[in-house]
Design a protein around this motif. Structure first.
Motif, mmCIF file in Angstrom:
data_model
loop_
_atom_site.group_PDB
_atom_site.id
_atom_site.type_symbol
_atom_site.label_atom_id
_atom_site.label_comp_id
_atom_site.label_asym_id
_atom_site.label_seq_id
_atom_site.Cartn_x
_atom_site.Cartn_y
_atom_site.Cartn_z
ATOM 1 N N VAL A 72 0.896 -1.173 -0.140
ATOM 2 C CA VAL A 72 0.097 -0.051 -0.052
ATOM 3 C C VAL A 72 1.012 1.320 0.124
ATOM 4 N N GLY A 73 1.104 1.844 -1.116
ATOM 5 C CA GLY A 73 1.891 3.051 -1.344
ATOM 6 C C GLY A 73 3.010 2.771 -2.325
ATOM 7 N N ALA A 74 3.161 3.677 -3.314
ATOM 8 C CA ALA A 74 4.139 3.514 -4.225
ATOM 9 C C ALA A 74 5.301 4.885 -4.156
ATOM 10 N N GLY A 75 5.551 5.219 -2.690
ATOM 11 C CA GLY A 75 6.448 6.005 -2.631
ATOM 12 C C GLY A 75 8.051 5.671 -2.546
ATOM 13 N N HIS A 76 8.860 5.976 -1.862
ATOM 14 C CA HIS A 76 10.139 5.535 -1.736
ATOM 15 C C HIS A 76 10.248 4.168 -1.112
ATOM 16 N N ALA A 77 9.353 3.969 -0.302
ATOM 17 C CA ALA A 77 9.207 2.644 0.420
ATOM 18 C C ALA A 77 8.671 1.564 -0.214
ATOM 19 N N GLY A 78 7.372 2.060 -0.638
ATOM 20 C CA GLY A 78 6.464 1.151 -1.472
ATOM 21 C C GLY A 78 7.255 0.523 -2.744
ATOM 22 N N PHE B 35 -0.461 -0.878 -4.627
ATOM 23 C CA PHE B 35 -1.420 0.342 -4.626
ATOM 24 C C PHE B 35 -0.804 1.584 -4.671
ATOM 25 N N THR B 36 -1.430 2.609 -5.400
ATOM 26 C CA THR B 36 -1.014 3.972 -5.032
ATOM 27 C C THR B 36 -2.230 5.054 -5.406
ATOM 28 N N ILE B 37 -2.329 6.047 -4.618
ATOM 29 C CA ILE B 37 -3.226 7.012 -4.834
ATOM 30 C C ILE B 37 -3.300 7.587 -6.418
ATOM 31 N N SER B 38 -2.266 7.957 -6.902
ATOM 32 C CA SER B 38 -1.860 8.198 -8.259
ATOM 33 C C SER B 38 -0.702 7.612 -8.968
ATOM 34 N N GLU C 29 -7.402 3.997 -3.776
ATOM 35 C CA GLU C 29 -7.178 3.881 -2.430
ATOM 36 C C GLU C 29 -7.476 2.690 -1.515
ATOM 37 N N VAL C 30 -6.653 2.223 -0.851
ATOM 38 C CA VAL C 30 -6.890 1.279 0.239
ATOM 39 C C VAL C 30 -7.442 1.797 1.444
ATOM 40 N N THR C 31 -8.734 1.271 1.936
ATOM 41 C CA THR C 31 -9.473 1.631 2.929
ATOM 42 C C THR C 31 -9.419 0.701 4.189
ATOM 43 N N GLY D 27 8.882 3.185 5.972
ATOM 44 C CA GLY D 27 8.912 4.692 5.392
ATOM 45 C C GLY D 27 8.290 5.540 6.427
ATOM 46 N N GLN D 28 7.937 6.720 5.906
ATOM 47 C CA GLN D 28 7.396 7.874 6.553
ATOM 48 C C GLN D 28 6.178 7.044 7.752
ATOM 49 N N PHE D 29 5.386 6.249 7.173
ATOM 50 C CA PHE D 29 4.363 5.633 7.980
ATOM 51 C C PHE D 29 4.750 5.212 9.242
ATOM 52 N N SER E 78 11.640 10.351 8.494
ATOM 53 C CA SER E 78 11.527 11.320 7.491
ATOM 54 C C SER E 78 12.604 11.168 6.513
ATOM 55 N N GLY E 79 12.254 11.387 5.450
ATOM 56 C CA GLY E 79 13.388 11.399 4.029
ATOM 57 C C GLY E 79 13.034 10.170 3.136
ATOM 58 N N TYR E 80 13.595 10.478 1.970
ATOM 59 C CA TYR E 80 13.417 9.368 0.918
ATOM 60 C C TYR E 80 14.051 7.843 1.376
HETATM 61 C C1 FAD Z 1 5.592 18.727 2.191
HETATM 62 C C2 FAD Z 1 6.532 17.549 2.531
HETATM 63 C C3 FAD Z 1 7.683 18.048 3.167
HETATM 64 C C4 FAD Z 1 8.692 17.116 3.415
HETATM 65 N N1 FAD Z 1 9.773 17.689 3.976
HETATM 66 C C5 FAD Z 1 10.954 16.645 4.214
HETATM 67 C C6 FAD Z 1 12.038 17.281 4.546
HETATM 68 O O1 FAD Z 1 12.357 18.280 4.894
HETATM 69 N N2 FAD Z 1 12.964 16.254 4.876
HETATM 70 C C7 FAD Z 1 12.722 14.949 4.695
HETATM 71 O O2 FAD Z 1 13.718 14.234 4.942
HETATM 72 N N3 FAD Z 1 11.713 14.430 4.382
HETATM 73 C C8 FAD Z 1 10.683 15.219 3.880
HETATM 74 N N4 FAD Z 1 9.738 14.837 3.396
HETATM 75 C C9 FAD Z 1 9.328 13.548 3.296
HETATM 76 C C10 FAD Z 1 9.515 12.692 2.185
HETATM 77 O O3 FAD Z 1 8.809 13.064 1.096
HETATM 78 C C11 FAD Z 1 9.307 11.388 2.703
HETATM 79 O O4 FAD Z 1 10.110 11.036 3.781
HETATM 80 C C12 FAD Z 1 9.133 10.216 1.615
HETATM 81 O O5 FAD Z 1 8.698 10.790 0.461
HETATM 82 C C13 FAD Z 1 8.581 9.150 2.280
HETATM 83 O O6 FAD Z 1 8.543 8.127 1.594
HETATM 84 P P1 FAD Z 1 7.440 6.944 1.847
HETATM 85 O O7 FAD Z 1 7.720 5.945 0.720
HETATM 86 O O8 FAD Z 1 7.245 6.567 3.169
HETATM 87 O O9 FAD Z 1 5.928 7.787 1.282
HETATM 88 P P2 FAD Z 1 5.652 8.712 0.476
HETATM 89 O O10 FAD Z 1 6.642 9.219 -0.701
HETATM 90 O O11 FAD Z 1 4.786 9.931 1.177
HETATM 91 O O12 FAD Z 1 4.610 7.898 -0.639
HETATM 92 C C14 FAD Z 1 3.336 7.393 0.009
HETATM 93 C C15 FAD Z 1 2.672 6.429 -1.095
HETATM 94 O O13 FAD Z 1 1.507 5.965 -0.526
HETATM 95 C C16 FAD Z 1 0.414 6.085 -1.291
HETATM 96 N N5 FAD Z 1 -0.831 5.932 -0.287
HETATM 97 C C17 FAD Z 1 -0.977 6.497 0.786
HETATM 98 N N6 FAD Z 1 -2.133 5.949 1.428
HETATM 99 C C18 FAD Z 1 -2.563 5.105 0.464
HETATM 100 C C19 FAD Z 1 -3.821 4.265 0.520
HETATM 101 N N7 FAD Z 1 -4.827 4.328 1.647
HETATM 102 N N8 FAD Z 1 -3.993 3.383 -0.387
HETATM 103 C C20 FAD Z 1 -3.191 3.368 -1.561
HETATM 104 N N9 FAD Z 1 -2.206 4.139 -1.575
HETATM 105 C C21 FAD Z 1 -1.711 5.043 -0.592
HETATM 106 C C22 FAD Z 1 0.561 7.425 -1.925
HETATM 107 O O14 FAD Z 1 -0.080 7.480 -3.236
HETATM 108 C C23 FAD Z 1 2.205 7.338 -2.131
HETATM 109 O O15 FAD Z 1 2.392 6.628 -3.500
HETATM 110 C C24 FAD Z 1 8.611 15.818 3.218
HETATM 111 C C25 FAD Z 1 7.397 15.495 2.508
HETATM 112 C C26 FAD Z 1 6.183 16.429 2.191
HETATM 113 C C27 FAD Z 1 4.975 15.798 1.549
#
Ligand code: FAD
Length: 631
Positions: free
Chosen positions: A20-26, A43-46, A132-134, A378-380, A384-386
């Motif tokens: 659930v999520g295609a950010g850097h972790a997903g 899954f991803t929102i977009s 969106e996964v609910t 990830g951020q979940f 914090s951080g890619y």
């Molecule tokens: C405004 C902003 C400022 C930031 N500032 C910093 C900073 O200063 N320093 C820093 O280190 N990091 C910062 N970050 C954080 C950084 O962007 C994240 O650490 C990183 O992107 C986390 O990666 P992730 O894979 O955990 O989540 P994300 O990149 O947030 O990806 C989450 C993914 O999950 C998907 N998703 C979420 N919920 C659902 C659902 N229910 N169903 C389906 N898909 C879902 C989304 O579509 C997305 O694809 C910032 C982020 C934002 C938004």
């Protein structure tokens, strides 16, 4: 047949693991699961926001560069993608010791997303779904599937949650707020309730980003140009260094000034951060400009880095000035900075609040303690951080796959990698703000250098099945080259010949009065393996990364050996496992606070128990005696 959210339709397509999520972790989790042979649904929102970089346009930096190298050494993807999409690269801290040398590359954000998406879309066993996964579905505290906003159920045997900054996300600047995710993307407003219903404790965190300014409105003559390195070092150990010697773009350095600070101080009452409109807790180590001006009021200027967001855009990132102040104040404060007097804002700065978890509910394998088959990264997880996100996503994905393989989960400990420090800190230590990696967090950082990540972790990547035999063979060859050359340097002596003395004089090094080994010469601070090449007649041409290892292992031999001894002590306590069934309330002489913390976190080992805040060394001695008596 018409379907609605209330009706449930079971999708009959077979999947093993849902991400659930295609950010850097997903992205890392999905690739790991699919590459380990499991039918994976991502899954991803977009779909257009795959591997989106919603904040700083760079990958790496101090300690974060180490994480990217470790992800690559284990068979992850981030290092390869940034090597293909970077537009500037620098090795930071080169004037300091190798433990803090750290790569950082400016990314072309659009190209990074495009390139990672291409990798995902062409990965066997992997499908992408914009939905969106609910709900997380379980039976007897064991994963059975996920349900989506459209009411569709996807049965599966493991789930990896990587929802980032989207859960009940709210974006805020001044009095303006919107229930959206980053960059105006849809927020995920339903999953939090499902997780709470499963007994998962949630936190509300916050982070922020600066405005993006149109390049054409910036006066770069008033700024210091920051160029990339002449010779670029790739992130990935699989990247041919010749392929990354490209024309690079520049970043620019300017500073805030007392006028900027005045504007901010005069409008703090309109800052949602200071008016209490923002509930979430932000990262201390990534402060907004408001926080910097308030907390470091003695400073009359703060650095501002103007960074390009990509080659095909005029958007420039204003690093060091993230904010949630009202729009009019943003214009005033940015335009008070030299070079930004005529700044045209393309995107406002804003803060974002989102739901995440207390990661102490996770095992060190990133599986939830109370729900079998549910993993997260990830951020979940409160980081914090890619880079931090990608590292956790990779481990969570690997362990979800190993769960289905019936294998032990992979735990990288604090002496093996920054990934180990990151995950151990998250699942063991209390944290009420987004966790950001720093070199100071790693007690064995001289061993956990970014230059030897492959020597530390690629064997494990091969055992897991993410590193192929060819790459493993190359690693073994590299190890042999390093060991043989160190052996040769330590046992090759040079005498007091003129050319030796001349070389020593050139480096202002003490002349020799008798023979000495090349190894001993390398250990002299002013000398190095490269410097001795002219007097080392038998030396063969070796790859740069091998020469680097030879130099570091000989030069820092004493420090490295001392740290290795410390690691032996550390491992002894890590190996002292605590039975899962232990009842801490039974242990009379254990302090109440320690009983509470140990019962809450249920550490796997004495080592982990000793790192829980509120558990004292005396408590650990009591626990050791108790375990001994039980044994
Ligand atoms: C405004 C902003 C400022 C930031 N500032 C910093 C900073 O200063 N320093 C820093 O280190 N990091 C910062 N970050 C954080 C950084 O962007 C994240 O650490 C990183 O992107 C986390 O990666 P992730 O894979 O955990 O989540 P994300 O990149 O947030 O990806 C989450 C993914 O999950 C998907 N998703 C979420 N919920 C659902 C659902 N229910 N169903 C389906 N898909 C879902 C989304 O579509 C997305 O694809 C910032 C982020 C934002 C938004």
């Amino acid at each position: 047949m018409k379907y609605s959210a209330n009706s449930v339709w079971e999708n009959s397509d077979e999947y093993d693991i849902a991400i659930v999520g295609a950010g850097h972790a997903g992205c890392e989790a999905a690739l790991a699961c699919a590459r380990l042979g499991f039918r994976t649904l991502l899954f991803t929102i977009s779909v257009d926001s795959i591997a989106l970089m919603p904040c700083n346009p760079n990958i790496g930096g101090s300690s974060k560069g180490h994480l990217v190298r470790e992800i690559d050494a284990l068979g992850g993807e981030m290092g390869k993608v940034i090597d293909q999409t970077f537009i500037q690269s620098k090795m930071l801290n080169q004037s300091k010791g190798p433990a803090v040398h750290s790569l950082r590359a400016q990314a072309d954000k659009a190209n990074y997303t495009r390139t990672m998406r291409k990798v995902l879309e062409n990965q066997e066993n992997l499908e992408i779904r914009q939905m969106e996964v609910t709900d997380i579905l379980t039976e007897n505290s064991k994963i059975t599937g996920v349900k989506t906003y459209s009411g569709t159920v996807y049965p599966c045997r493991a789930v990896v949650l990587c929802t980032g900054t989207y859960l009940k996300a709210r974006c805020i600047y001044g009095d303006i707020s919107s229930n959206t995710g980053p960059n105006g993307l849809q927020a995920a407003n339903h999953l939090t309730d499902s997780l709470k219903a499963l007994g998962i404790k949630m936190y509300r965190f916050k982070t922020g980003t600066p405005a993006r300014i149109d390049k054409r409105s910036i006066d770069f003559d008033k700024m210091e140009e920051q160029k990339g390195d002449k010779v670029v070092v790739p992130f990935s150990f699989t990247t041919n260094p010749e392929d990354v010697q490209i024309d690079q773009v520049s970043c620019w350095l300017t500073y805030t000034n007392p006028k900027t600070h005045e504007i901010i101080k005069n409008n703090l009452d309109r800052s949602p951060l200071y008016s209490g409109k923002i509930e979430g807790t932000g990262p201390r180590y990534c402060p907004s400009i408001e926080d910097k001006v308030v907390k470091f009021s003695d400073k009359d200027r703060h650095q501002v880095f103007i960074e390009p967001e990509g080659l095909d855009t005029n958007e420039m990132y204003v690093g060091g000035m993230s904010s949630s102040l009202p729009e009019d104040v943003q214009y005033a404060m940015y335009r008070s900075v030299p070079g930004l007097e005529h700044a045209k804002i393309v995107r406002n700065a804003y803060a974002i609040e989102y739901d995440c978890i207390d990661a102490r509910q996770l095992k060190s394998t990133l599986e939830f303690k109370n729900i079998e088959g549910l993993f997260s990264g990830g951020q979940f997880n409160g980081s914090s951080g890619y880079e931090e996100a990608a590292a956790q996503g990779l481990i969570a994905g690997i362990n979800a796959a190993r769960k289905l393989q019936g294998k032990e989960g992979i735990i990288i400990d604090r002496s093996q990698g920054y990934i180990g420090v990151l995950i151990d800190d998250l699942v063991t230590k209390e944290s009420h703000e987004p966790y950001r990696m720093m070199t100071s967090r790693a007690e064995y950082r001289l061993l956990l250098r970014q230059d030897n990540a492959d020597l530390r972790l690629t064997k494990l990547g091969h055992e897991i099945g993410l590193i192929d035999d060819a790459r493993y063979k190359r690693l073994l060859e590299k190890e042999k080259l390093i060991a043989d050359e160190i052996e040769r340097e330590e046992h090759t002596n040079v005498g007091t010949a003129k050319e030796v003395q001349d070389l020593l004089e050139r480096y202002h090094s003490t002349p020799l009065t008798s023979g000495i080994s090349l190894g001993d010469l390398i250990r002299r601070p002013e000398l190095s393996y490269d410097a001795l090449a002219p007097i080392d007649k038998e030396r063969k041409e070796l790859p740069a990364d091998v020469a680097e290892q030879v130099n570091i292992n000989i030069k820092y031999e004493g420090y490295i050996k001392r740290q290795e001894r410390q690691v032996e002590q550390f491992k002894k306590l890590e190996k002292k496992m605590i039975p899962e069934s232990i009842d801490y309330n039974e242990i009379q002489s254990l302090r109440i606070e320690a009983k509470q913390k140990l019962s809450q976190i249920r550490p796997a080992s004495i080592g982990q128990a000793s790192r829980i805040s509120g558990v004292s060394p005396a408590d650990i001695s009591v626990l050791l005696v108790y375990l001994e008596s039980r044994r």
